[in-house]
Design a protein around this motif. Structure first.
Motif, PDB file in Angstrom:
ATOM      1  N   MET A 881       0.917  -1.229  -0.120  1.00  0.00           N
ATOM      2  CA  MET A 881      -0.056   0.013   0.030  1.00  0.00           C
ATOM      3  C   MET A 881       0.809   1.148  -0.021  1.00  0.00           C
ATOM      4  SD  MET A 881      -3.035  -1.175   2.647  1.00  0.00           S
ATOM      5  CE  MET A 881      -3.653   0.670   2.916  1.00  0.00           C
ATOM      6  N   LEU A 882       1.995   1.179   0.635  1.00  0.00           N
ATOM      7  CA  LEU A 882       2.884   2.291   0.927  1.00  0.00           C
ATOM      8  C   LEU A 882       3.515   2.683  -0.439  1.00  0.00           C
ATOM      9  CD1 LEU A 882       4.578   1.867   4.608  1.00  0.00           C
ATOM     10  CD2 LEU A 882       2.799   3.787   3.780  1.00  0.00           C
ATOM     11  N   PHE A 883       3.794   1.302  -1.193  1.00  0.00           N
ATOM     12  CA  PHE A 883       4.703   1.699  -2.469  1.00  0.00           C
ATOM     13  C   PHE A 883       3.700   2.179  -3.528  1.00  0.00           C
ATOM     14  CE2 PHE A 883       5.629  -0.134  -6.625  1.00  0.00           C
ATOM     15  CZ  PHE A 883       6.951   0.239  -6.688  1.00  0.00           C
ATOM     16  N   GLU A 884       2.430   1.643  -3.387  1.00  0.00           N
ATOM     17  CA  GLU A 884       1.474   2.394  -4.435  1.00  0.00           C
ATOM     18  C   GLU A 884       1.154   3.599  -4.339  1.00  0.00           C
ATOM     19  OE1 GLU A 884       0.104   0.770  -7.219  1.00  0.00           O
ATOM     20  OE2 GLU A 884       1.350  -1.043  -6.802  1.00  0.00           O
ATOM     21  N   ASN A 895      10.124   7.580   1.866  1.00  0.00           N
ATOM     22  CA  ASN A 895       8.673   7.949   2.306  1.00  0.00           C
ATOM     23  C   ASN A 895       8.065   6.593   3.010  1.00  0.00           C
ATOM     24  OD1 ASN A 895       8.489  10.619   1.647  1.00  0.00           O
ATOM     25  ND2 ASN A 895       7.974   9.987  -0.542  1.00  0.00           N
ATOM     26  N   ILE A 896       8.646   5.430   2.399  1.00  0.00           N
ATOM     27  CA  ILE A 896       8.152   4.038   2.905  1.00  0.00           C
ATOM     28  C   ILE A 896       8.947   3.838   4.250  1.00  0.00           C
ATOM     29  CG2 ILE A 896       8.089   1.674   2.328  1.00  0.00           C
ATOM     30  CD1 ILE A 896       8.126   2.242  -0.575  1.00  0.00           C
ATOM     31  N   LEU A 897      10.168   4.015   4.203  1.00  0.00           N
ATOM     32  CA  LEU A 897      10.923   3.820   5.519  1.00  0.00           C
ATOM     33  C   LEU A 897      10.245   4.752   6.717  1.00  0.00           C
ATOM     34  CD1 LEU A 897      14.372   3.710   4.195  1.00  0.00           C
ATOM     35  CD2 LEU A 897      13.389   1.765   5.036  1.00  0.00           C
ATOM     36  N   LYS A 898       9.925   6.086   6.312  1.00  0.00           N
ATOM     37  CA  LYS A 898       9.280   6.926   7.365  1.00  0.00           C
ATOM     38  C   LYS A 898       7.827   6.181   8.015  1.00  0.00           C
ATOM     39  CE  LYS A 898      11.491  11.199   5.726  1.00  0.00           C
ATOM     40  NZ  LYS A 898      11.135  12.343   5.000  1.00  0.00           N
ATOM     41  N   LEU A 900       6.541   3.229   7.754  1.00  0.00           N
ATOM     42  CA  LEU A 900       6.356   1.629   8.195  1.00  0.00           C
ATOM     43  C   LEU A 900       6.106   1.501   9.645  1.00  0.00           C
ATOM     44  CD1 LEU A 900       9.077  -0.535   6.101  1.00  0.00           C
ATOM     45  CD2 LEU A 900       6.545  -0.852   6.129  1.00  0.00           C
ATOM     46  N   THR A 901       5.196   0.730   9.866  1.00  0.00           N
ATOM     47  CA  THR A 901       5.160   0.220  11.291  1.00  0.00           C
ATOM     48  C   THR A 901       6.170  -0.267  11.998  1.00  0.00           C
ATOM     49  OG1 THR A 901       2.659   0.246  10.798  1.00  0.00           O
ATOM     50  CG2 THR A 901       3.222  -0.428  13.017  1.00  0.00           C
ATOM     51  N   ALA A 902       6.611  -1.369  11.441  1.00  0.00           N
ATOM     52  CA  ALA A 902       7.789  -2.254  11.914  1.00  0.00           C
ATOM     53  C   ALA A 902       9.127  -1.554  11.361  1.00  0.00           C
ATOM     54  CB  ALA A 902       7.566  -3.618  11.754  1.00  0.00           C
ATOM     55  N   LYS A 903       9.676  -0.890  11.984  1.00  0.00           N
ATOM     56  CA  LYS A 903      11.042  -0.209  11.463  1.00  0.00           C
ATOM     57  C   LYS A 903      12.240  -1.527  10.983  1.00  0.00           C
ATOM     58  CE  LYS A 903       9.451   3.763  12.485  1.00  0.00           C
ATOM     59  NZ  LYS A 903       9.149   4.377  11.202  1.00  0.00           N
ATOM     60  N   ARG A 904      12.433  -1.262   9.867  1.00  0.00           N
ATOM     61  CA  ARG A 904      13.544  -2.216   9.191  1.00  0.00           C
ATOM     62  C   ARG A 904      14.581  -1.411   8.651  1.00  0.00           C
ATOM     63  NH1 ARG A 904      11.162  -7.431   9.056  1.00  0.00           N
ATOM     64  NH2 ARG A 904       9.151  -7.316   9.332  1.00  0.00           N
ATOM     65  N   SER A 905      15.557  -2.332   8.305  1.00  0.00           N
ATOM     66  CA  SER A 905      16.893  -1.502   7.549  1.00  0.00           C
ATOM     67  C   SER A 905      16.439  -1.205   6.086  1.00  0.00           C
ATOM     68  CB  SER A 905      17.950  -2.333   7.489  1.00  0.00           C
ATOM     69  OG  SER A 905      17.772  -3.392   7.240  1.00  0.00           O
ATOM     70  N   ARG A 922      16.697  -2.320  -8.402  1.00  0.00           N
ATOM     71  CA  ARG A 922      17.121  -1.517  -7.414  1.00  0.00           C
ATOM     72  C   ARG A 922      16.947   0.111  -7.752  1.00  0.00           C
ATOM     73  NH1 ARG A 922      19.120  -4.053  -2.903  1.00  0.00           N
ATOM     74  NH2 ARG A 922      19.439  -6.180  -3.022  1.00  0.00           N
ATOM     75  N   ARG A 923      17.326   0.300  -8.954  1.00  0.00           N
ATOM     76  CA  ARG A 923      17.790   1.608  -9.514  1.00  0.00           C
ATOM     77  C   ARG A 923      16.258   2.430  -9.245  1.00  0.00           C
ATOM     78  NH1 ARG A 923      21.722   3.020 -13.728  1.00  0.00           N
ATOM     79  NH2 ARG A 923      21.200   5.146 -14.564  1.00  0.00           N
ATOM     80  N   ASP A 924      15.202   1.813  -9.535  1.00  0.00           N
ATOM     81  CA  ASP A 924      14.007   2.101  -9.422  1.00  0.00           C
ATOM     82  C   ASP A 924      13.599   2.881  -8.156  1.00  0.00           C
ATOM     83  OD1 ASP A 924      13.881   1.369 -12.085  1.00  0.00           O
ATOM     84  OD2 ASP A 924      12.381  -0.571 -11.627  1.00  0.00           O
ATOM     85  N   LEU A 925      14.198   2.513  -7.266  1.00  0.00           N
ATOM     86  CA  LEU A 925      14.006   3.176  -5.755  1.00  0.00           C
ATOM     87  C   LEU A 925      14.989   4.336  -5.433  1.00  0.00           C
ATOM     88  CD1 LEU A 925      13.659  -0.098  -3.931  1.00  0.00           C
ATOM     89  CD2 LEU A 925      11.725   1.392  -4.688  1.00  0.00           C
TER      90      LEU A 925
END
Length: 1032
Positions: A881-884, A895-898, A900-905, A922-925
């Motif tokens: 959902m965050l990606f869409e 924006n996704i990392l900020k 996310l409920t469960a913080k990950r690397s 990976r380049r797309d991110l």
């Protein structure tokens, strides 16, 4: 069998040699065959060397072999056979037995063989024998190499080995009780060598280019010739003593006379005035005997100072492994004509042979063409002939081959190797110690020669000495070798002579280093620092990461099973029984982190062995497959023997949590001589000096001076006299001060009085000084003793004392929050304390001391990061959902990392997005940056840079001439900045980029001060120490 009764076959063989009638020897017709038979008998002798002993008892060499070679030398086959037999008979006893036997019976055989060798040596001290050998060797050397046969080379080698063996025989201390300047057997042998001309042939072999194959043999023979000699005695042989030498001998004689008079006067004063029958008995008050009563002394008062409770007791036997090492080297002064001949030999050898021979020997040692331990001959020759040259005018060109930094390195490497072998090879520790002593003597002689060159009148020689000194003082290995040897000195393995040479060498090195530093304001030296890095090893808990990685592969298709065969069709074991081996293969694949292979094997094995659902059911879910792989990974499977051994090694490696990795970092630092001396202020280094000082009466004046000078550096220069406040040191000083001949040791007496005065002055301020005498002290203890002890509770760091109120507050806060479930309770308590100046370390230490927690480990700060590795279905939906929602934004991943409920690397989020198929690369991110449209203005970053460049180039306050002639480099700089900005906009990342000038014009601009100022203004950093380019 009685060795003194010769075997009948051996007796018949010896009888067939011939007989001696008067001075004429009559050989038998079967003489040659008999000699060959004797060689054959020696080849098959037993461990007691029975044949060798029987031939020695029968004196075959004295009565048969020597007359044969002197009277029948024209018979070449017989001569060659006799030389071969004599080489065998005269070989050292150590080579025959391998080592000195421990068994008493074999020790007797060993000593018997040595006695026969000593008899052989006396028989060889004959000019006729060496004349024959010299003539034979001369005729062989006259042949050109193309005319020389293999037999000729063998005969040359055997003659050299025969001379070597005879010279190697040790002297008999019971038979040769000669004084100095008297002819010994060794002197007679040397004189026979000289009169026969063998010494000239040895010099020819050492200098001839065509005879370089005999270099090691020649050096070995020469070293044995000078075995009992010292270079100082040879230099003075036949010379008139100078006035300085006469004055020195006169002073030594006067010192001995004063010592004798003082001892005589002391004995006179000790003698009582009354007759010995009326000496009486005395009660020593305060000194208890075996009972509770005072000691009763039954001798005169003048003998009381020698009283000891140990008098009359049986001395304790010291175990052999704890006995002090003894000096085995003996030196004596030979008869004058032998010393004159040896002196002339040394002078000729230095003029014509030394440099070439030492070069050949060194090459053989480096290329490992020599035999084991042959480097000892090289080390001996270096120290002996360089010492002779130093006393005979010190001509540096005569010893130039060994006067280099390479030689210092060679000796230092051997010293290190000998020390390591001395520790590992305990049985041969004495031999390794002697070899290390040889290397130390060579190192000392190199230093003495360089020091002598430094005082030469020739400017070139002084310059060469300065170059050598700058190299050896620069490198850390040469500076610290004496520190290491002093710290590791062991009197049980290293004799007193080694310690004496070590102390004198250290004194010389420090004196040269001090003189070298005086004329230089800043001296840079090399410094090596060993950095120990802790590398974390993967433990058994690390297997979870294997499972986590494999879990990503569960989304793959069933194509993984294509081509995978879980059994061995060619094996003799039936397919039905290969199920365990298939499971082992899956486990090995998991250990090797080859997830696709492990998963493919699991699915293929499920098809081959479906019964029992051992590898899962046909409708197994991905989560169940993950659980199966986990169980297989942690299972203890039965393995074959070779596999188990391999696995055990892997397990041992995996169980290691951390491994220290050492990396040596070399850098340069400014050298301070006083800081270097501080490293000698250590009890482990001072003790060897005091150990040598115990024998001050038998030491040379120079040795005592070296000891006192080092102690003076520590006590006076470093102001660490308290380091010598030790009871054994004071006992030694008392022995020196009460010595009747104390006037002879003026320097030592003065230093002892100084140390004692300093101690008694300190004792008036420190009432614990007398207790401190019982212990050796380090630098910290010395500072405490002189400046005052630390207060109670002081642990070397700034520590504020906790009041009872503060402790109670900490206890209450801990009780309130210990069950709150906070991740770090210390961070929770810190802001709640009334004293906000408390640090985390102080709070943790206090909590441990109060018993609130068991260990500091219980309060370790939680490391940053997360331990969450598995993604739940809800988390995957949240990620999608965050990606869409943010896929069209400039920074999708940010924006996704900020949110996310469960913080990950970042890396795990990227991997999950790729595994879900949301992006293909990976380049797309990467973070997107908007490109400028053609014809529009440049970006703000570029605009600011150009404004700065315009200001620097055209600023009226700076003048228009500041960058005159640099328009080309400025344009090059602008193009580089444009390319760098474009690349960063395309990639979405900002990496440092080097600014490399490729044209000569741009290189010159990089050296221009105005252009450098421009680079600094626009934010270009200069290169670091390890870089050669500038970064943009």
């Amino acid at each position: 069998m009685d060795l003194y009764m010769m075997n009948c076959e051996l007796l018949a063989t010896c009888s067939a040699l011939g007989y001696l009638e008067g001075e004429t020897y009559h050989k038998e017709p079967d003489c040659l065959e008999s000699v060959k038979d004797l060689i054959r008998y020696l080849r098959h002798e037993d461990d007691s060397r029975d044949i060798r002993q029987q031939l020695g008892a029968a004196q075959i060499l004295q009565n048969d072999l020597l007359p044969i070679i002197t009277q029948h030398g024209q018979d070449k086959p017989l001569f060659d056979a006799c030389i071969r037999l004599m080489v065998n008979l005269t070989q050292p006893a150590l080579l025959c037995f391998g080592k000195i036997p421990d068994d008493p019976a074999f020790r007797h055989h060993f000593l018997q063989v040595v006695s026969y060798l000593q008899a052989y040596k006396e028989a060889f001290a004959n000019e006729k024998v060496f004349t024959v050998l010299s003539e034979t060797l001369y005729n062989l050397l006259q042949l050109d190499w193309e005319q020389r046969q293999e037999e000729d080379n063998l005969l040359i080698e055997r003659i050299l080995l025969l001379v070597r063996n005879v010279l190697h025989v040790p002297a008999d201390p019971y038979e040769e009780k000669n004084v100095d300047d008297d002819a010994s057997v060794h002197d007679k042998l040397l004189w026979a060598i000289h009169m026969s001309g063998m010494d000239d042939l040895l010099k020819f072999l050492a200098s001839a280019q065509s005879e370089q194959q005999w270099s090691m043999h020649v050096l070995e023979v020469i070293s044995l010739m000078f075995r009992e000699q010292t270079p100082e005695l040879l230099v003075r042989a036949g010379q008139v003593r100078s006035a300085q030498e006469k004055q020195k001998d006169s002073n030594e004689l006067e010192a001995l006379r004063q010592k004798e008079l003082a001892e005589k006067h002391s004995r006179t004063m000790q003698r009582g005035t009354r007759h010995s029958r009326f000496r009486g008995s005395y009660v020593v008050q305060g000194l208890k005997s075996i009972s509770e009563k005072d000691v009763i002394f039954h001798q005169g008062l003048h003998n009381f100072k020698n009283y000891s409770h140990d008098a009359g007791k049986a001395t304790r036997r010291v175990p052999k492994r704890k006995q002090v090492a003894q000096d085995t080297k003996s030196q004596r002064r030979s008869v004058l004509n032998v010393r004159l001949f040896l002196r002339e030999f040394c002078a000729d050898f230095l003029d014509n042979c030394y440099n070439r021979l030492m070069y050949l020997v060194k090459e053989s040692l480096i290329r490992e063409h020599a035999q084991q331990h042959d480097e000892t001959y090289y080390l001996w020759a270096l120290s002996f002939f360089m010492a002779f040259n130093r006393g005979n005018g010190c001509k540096a060109e005569l010893v130039s081959e060994t006067l280099s930094v390479r030689t210092f390195h060679f000796i230092e490497k051997n010293i290190t190797n000998y020390y390591e072998m001395m520790l590992t090879d305990k049985k041969e520790a004495t031999s390794w110690s002697r070899r290390m002593h040889l290397a130390l003597k060579a190192y000392q002689e190199l230093l003495l020669t360089v020091n002598e060159m430094d005082r030469s009148k020739d400017e070139n020689i002084r310059q060469s000495a300065s170059v050598i000194k700058s190299n050896i003082f620069y490198l850390m290995e040469y500076r610290e070798i004496f520190l290491t040897l002093l710290r590791k000195f062991d009197e049980k393995m290293q004799p007193r002579s080694f310690l004496q040479d070590l102390v004198e060498s250290t004194h010389l090195f420090l004196r040269m280093l001090e003189r070298f530093c005086k004329g230089r304001s800043n001296l840079l030296v090399q410094k090596k620092k060993v950095k120990r890095k802790k590398q974390k090893k993967k433990s058994k808990h690390g297997r979870c990461s294997i499972i986590n990685t494999t879990y990503l592969l569960l989304q793959l298709s069933n194509a993984l099973t294509e081509g995978v065969v879980p059994f061995d069709a060619a094996s003799e074991i039936p397919v039905a029984e290969q199920r365990t081996e298939a499971m082992i293969r899956i486990q090995d694949a998991l250990f090797a982190r080859t997830g696709p292979e492990a998963l493919g094997l699991l699915r293929a094995a499920r098809e081959v062995w479906p019964e029992g659902d051992v590898f899962g059911s046909a409708e197994v879910q991905p989560e169940e497959e993950l659980e199966l792989l986990k169980q297989i990974l942690f299972a203890e499977l039965p393995r074959p023997a070779h596999t188990e051994a391999t696995m055990d090694e892997d397990e041992e490696v995996e169980e290691l949590e951390e491994e220290e990795l050492e990396s040596v970092r070399v850098s340069e630092t400014e050298f301070n001589f006083l800081d270097f001396i501080k490293r000698f202020a250590n009890p482990s280094i001072i003790r060897p000096y005091l150990l040598l000082l115990r024998s001050y009466a038998s030491n040379t004046p120079h040795t005592n001076h070296c000891i006192v000078r080092m102690l003076h550096r520590v006590a006076v220069d470093l102001k660490m006299d308290a380091l010598l406040f030790q009871l054994s040191v004071f006992y030694l000083f008392n022995k020196v001060l009460t010595d009747p001949a104390a006037a002879v040791y003026k320097e030592l007496v003065t230093f002892a009085k100084y140390i004692l005065n300093r101690f008694f002055a300190l004792a008036t301020r420190n009432n614990k000084a007398f207790i401190e005498l019982l212990f050796w002290k380090n630098v910290g203890a010395v500072r405490e003793m002189t400046e005052g002890y630390r207060k109670e509770g002081y642990d070397g760091m700034k520590k504020v004392k906790w009041t009872p109120e503060e402790e109670e507050e900490l206890r209450q806060l801990y009780e309130e929050h210990k069950d709150s479930g906070v991740p770090d309770i210390v961070e929770t308590l810190l802001p709640l304390l009334m004293n906000t100046n408390r640090t985390r370390r102080q709070v943790v230490t206090q909590m441990v001391s109060m018993g609130l927690v068991d260990s500091v480990k219980d309060l370790k700060k939680e490391k940053k990061g997360t331990c969450i590795v598995l993604w739940t279905e809800d988390q995957e939906q949240e990620l999608q959902m965050l990606f869409e929602e943010y896929k069209d934004s400039d920074d999708v991943l940010g924006n996704i990392l900020k949110r996310l409920t469960a913080k990950r690397s970042r890396a795990r989020v990227v991997d999950k997005i790729l595994s879900l198929g949301l992006v293909s690369e990976r380049r797309d991110l990467y973070k997107k940056r908007r490109r400028n449209a053609p014809g529009k203005s440049v970006s703000n970053g570029k605009k600011e840079v150009y404004q700065v460049m315009f200001y620097c180039v055209y600023s009226p306050s700076r003048g228009s001439h500041c960058l005159t002639g640099l328009s080309g480099p400025v344009l090059w700089l602008q193009n580089c900045l444009n390319r760098a900005a474009d690349d960063r906009e395309e990639d979405g990342v900002s990496h440092p980029m080097p600014l490399v000038p490729l044209t000569e014009e741009n290189e010159d601009a990089m050296e221009n001060k105005s252009f450098k100022r421009l680079l600094h203004k626009i934010g270009i950093r200069p290169p670091a120490d390890e870089q050669v380019t500038q970064e943009a």
